[in-house]
Design a protein around this motif. Structure first.
Motif, PDB file in Angstrom:
ATOM      1  N   GLY A  54       0.785  -1.224   0.000  1.00 39.44           N
ATOM      2  CA  GLY A  54       0.000   0.000   0.000  1.00 39.44           C
ATOM      3  C   GLY A  54       0.818   1.275   0.000  1.00 39.44           C
ATOM      4  O   GLY A  54       0.316   2.344   0.377  1.00 39.44           O
ATOM      5  N   ALA A  55       2.076   1.175  -0.419  1.00 41.89           N
ATOM      6  CA  ALA A  55       2.926   2.366  -0.535  1.00 41.89           C
ATOM      7  C   ALA A  55       3.731   2.264  -1.819  1.00 41.89           C
ATOM      8  O   ALA A  55       4.043   1.167  -2.277  1.00 41.89           O
ATOM      9  CB  ALA A  55       3.855   2.490   0.660  1.00 41.89           C
ATOM     10  N   PHE A  56       4.080   3.410  -2.397  1.00 38.99           N
ATOM     11  CA  PHE A  56       4.968   3.416  -3.557  1.00 38.99           C
ATOM     12  C   PHE A  56       6.381   3.736  -3.099  1.00 38.99           C
ATOM     13  O   PHE A  56       7.209   2.856  -2.963  1.00 38.99           O
ATOM     14  CB  PHE A  56       4.490   4.427  -4.593  1.00 38.99           C
ATOM     15  CG  PHE A  56       5.416   4.548  -5.785  1.00 38.99           C
ATOM     16  CD1 PHE A  56       5.576   3.480  -6.655  1.00 38.99           C
ATOM     17  CD2 PHE A  56       6.128   5.714  -6.024  1.00 38.99           C
ATOM     18  CE1 PHE A  56       6.441   3.564  -7.737  1.00 38.99           C
ATOM     19  CE2 PHE A  56       6.983   5.819  -7.113  1.00 38.99           C
ATOM     20  CZ  PHE A  56       7.143   4.745  -7.970  1.00 38.99           C
ATOM     21  N   CYS A  57       6.660   5.004  -2.782  1.00 38.82           N
ATOM     22  CA  CYS A  57       8.007   5.381  -2.347  1.00 38.82           C
ATOM     23  C   CYS A  57       7.950   6.732  -1.660  1.00 38.82           C
ATOM     24  O   CYS A  57       7.236   7.629  -2.102  1.00 38.82           O
ATOM     25  CB  CYS A  57       8.959   5.430  -3.545  1.00 38.82           C
ATOM     26  SG  CYS A  57      10.658   5.892  -3.122  1.00 38.82           S
ATOM     27  N   ALA A  58       8.707   6.860  -0.583  1.00 41.19           N
ATOM     28  CA  ALA A  58       8.799   8.136   0.141  1.00 41.19           C
ATOM     29  C   ALA A  58      10.200   8.723   0.038  1.00 41.19           C
ATOM     30  O   ALA A  58      10.597   9.533   0.880  1.00 41.19           O
ATOM     31  CB  ALA A  58       8.408   7.935   1.601  1.00 41.19           C
ATOM     32  N   ALA A  97       4.387   2.294 -11.413  1.00 35.40           N
ATOM     33  CA  ALA A  97       3.086   1.716 -11.077  1.00 35.40           C
ATOM     34  C   ALA A  97       2.814   2.041  -9.611  1.00 35.40           C
ATOM     35  O   ALA A  97       3.439   1.460  -8.714  1.00 35.40           O
ATOM     36  CB  ALA A  97       3.103   0.207 -11.310  1.00 35.40           C
ATOM     37  N   ILE A  98       1.896   2.964  -9.359  1.00 33.88           N
ATOM     38  CA  ILE A  98       1.777   3.587  -8.040  1.00 33.88           C
ATOM     39  C   ILE A  98       0.468   3.161  -7.363  1.00 33.88           C
ATOM     40  O   ILE A  98      -0.620   3.478  -7.835  1.00 33.88           O
ATOM     41  CB  ILE A  98       1.811   5.122  -8.174  1.00 33.88           C
ATOM     42  CG1 ILE A  98       3.059   5.543  -8.968  1.00 33.88           C
ATOM     43  CG2 ILE A  98       1.785   5.792  -6.814  1.00 33.88           C
ATOM     44  CD1 ILE A  98       2.786   6.602  -9.997  1.00 33.88           C
ATOM     45  N   ASP A  99       0.608   2.474  -6.243  1.00 33.50           N
ATOM     46  CA  ASP A  99      -0.549   2.060  -5.453  1.00 33.50           C
ATOM     47  C   ASP A  99      -0.310   2.477  -4.010  1.00 33.50           C
ATOM     48  O   ASP A  99       0.167   1.698  -3.189  1.00 33.50           O
ATOM     49  CB  ASP A  99      -0.750   0.544  -5.559  1.00 33.50           C
ATOM     50  CG  ASP A  99      -1.973   0.061  -4.793  1.00 33.50           C
ATOM     51  OD1 ASP A  99      -2.941   0.841  -4.668  1.00 33.50           O
ATOM     52  OD2 ASP A  99      -1.962  -1.094  -4.321  1.00 33.50           O
ATOM     53  N   ALA A 118      -1.528   5.015 -11.840  1.00 31.19           N
ATOM     54  CA  ALA A 118      -1.822   5.064 -10.409  1.00 31.19           C
ATOM     55  C   ALA A 118      -3.193   4.485 -10.111  1.00 31.19           C
ATOM     56  O   ALA A 118      -4.099   4.533 -10.948  1.00 31.19           O
ATOM     57  CB  ALA A 118      -1.756   6.498  -9.905  1.00 31.19           C
ATOM     58  N   THR A 119      -3.338   3.972  -8.900  1.00 29.16           N
ATOM     59  CA  THR A 119      -4.653   3.546  -8.418  1.00 29.16           C
ATOM     60  C   THR A 119      -5.351   4.722  -7.748  1.00 29.16           C
ATOM     61  O   THR A 119      -4.739   5.756  -7.454  1.00 29.16           O
ATOM     62  CB  THR A 119      -4.535   2.400  -7.400  1.00 29.16           C
ATOM     63  OG1 THR A 119      -3.855   2.893  -6.228  1.00 29.16           O
ATOM     64  CG2 THR A 119      -3.763   1.220  -7.980  1.00 29.16           C
ATOM     65  N   ALA A 178      -8.782   1.609 -10.778  1.00 33.59           N
ATOM     66  CA  ALA A 178      -9.533   1.451  -9.532  1.00 33.59           C
ATOM     67  C   ALA A 178      -8.702   0.905  -8.375  1.00 33.59           C
ATOM     68  O   ALA A 178      -8.778   1.405  -7.252  1.00 33.59           O
ATOM     69  CB  ALA A 178     -10.745   0.551  -9.771  1.00 33.59           C
ATOM     70  N   ASP A 179      -7.917  -0.145  -8.619  1.00 30.96           N
ATOM     71  CA  ASP A 179      -7.259  -0.833  -7.511  1.00 30.96           C
ATOM     72  C   ASP A 179      -6.012  -1.555  -7.998  1.00 30.96           C
ATOM     73  O   ASP A 179      -5.616  -1.437  -9.168  1.00 30.96           O
ATOM     74  CB  ASP A 179      -8.225  -1.818  -6.848  1.00 30.96           C
ATOM     75  CG  ASP A 179      -8.884  -2.769  -7.855  1.00 30.96           C
ATOM     76  OD1 ASP A 179      -8.254  -3.082  -8.892  1.00 30.96           O
ATOM     77  OD2 ASP A 179     -10.032  -3.199  -7.609  1.00 30.96           O
TER      78      ASP A 179
END
Length: 267
Positions: A54-58, A97-99, A118-119, A178-179
């Protein structure tokens, strides 16, 4: 601790950032692993960068800013630039690919990628002045070309968060789904479209399109130099520690005790 998973499947090199407990923030070893994976993808058809949990990158891990080692932090900063430069220099299309959240350096990672999907639960934004840093690796120059100068300054200076739909409207991402399941399907669809095109001429298009990135690199290097000089500053320590302690940073606490009429402390 986080890790990087690399898998070559369906003609694409897939890089997964596995550090969900810190929202995909990477350390030096993880950044180096991503560079090696991107540089090793020259014979692939494309590269896909994603997160997990549930994270991409910080971006770079903030725990290194609260009590910084100047030598180690300098290396993390310069390696982050090498990572983004590797993405731009890669002869193959790179898809983000960002979720989940793409924050700080993670948002700049999106800026550096050729395409972004992205989602609905993805979010975007810079964190620099809020956590005692500055987004000099894309957000203060290249992002203006992508979304416009006023909006880029709003994102980079005010540290606001933006939804996936807002990012789509701004031009930061190419598609919103969507997801996570729909994200996988969309990535495969984009990869299928890439598969039908000439790798040789895709490379020419990509490298030719790096005009604004190349023009920004001197600015990025000078920005990194300023960040290095600020390592260990009160603002850096306060911003990072406030983030880690989940509290609002107080960058003006010491200044509040100063009498502005004479520049000296109040009594």
């Amino acid at each position: 601790m986080g890790s990087i998973h690399v898998d070559e499947r369906g003609g694409a090199v897939r890089i997964s950032i596995d550090a969900p407990e810190r929202l995909g923030a990477y350390d030096l070893e993880m950044a180096q692993a991503m560079i090696a994976a991107v540089q090793g993808a020259a014979e692939a058809e494309a590269v896909v960068i994603s997160g997990t949990g549930g994270a991409f990158c910080a971006g770079g891990a903030l725990d290194q800013l609260g009590d910084p080692d100047p030598v180690a932090l300098r290396e993390l900063f310069t390696t982050s630039l090498r990572l983004l430069d590797a993405i731009r220099a890669c002869p193959r299309p790179v898809i983000a690919a960002i979720d989940g959240p793409a924050a700080g350096g993670g948002n700049e990672l999106v800026v550096a990628c050729d395409f972004a999907i992205a989602t609905d639960r993805a979010s975007f934004g810079q964190t620099g002045p809020k956590v005692g840093s500055a987004p000099v690796l894309g957000a203060t120059q290249l992002m203006s070309i992508q979304i416009g100068e006023k909006r880029a300054k709003e994102m980079a200076m005010l540290c606001r968060r933006y939804s996936a739909e807002q990012a789509l409207a701004m031009g930061l991402v190419n598609e919103v789904v969507a997801d996570a399941e729909a994200l996988d399907e969309a990535v495969e669809r984009w990869l299928g479209e890439i598969h039908r095109l000439s790798p040789r001429y895709l490379e020419i298009v990509k490298i030719s399109s790096n005009q604004w990135w190349n023009a920004s690199k001197d600015n990025m290097s000078s920005g990194l130099g300023m960040l290095v000089q600020a390592i260990g500053s009160e603002d850096m320590r306060e911003g990072a520690n406030a983030f880690l302690e989940k509290r609002r940073p107080d960058f003006r606490g010491d200044r509040a005790a100063t009498d502005p009429s004479d520049g000296g402390p109040t009594t």
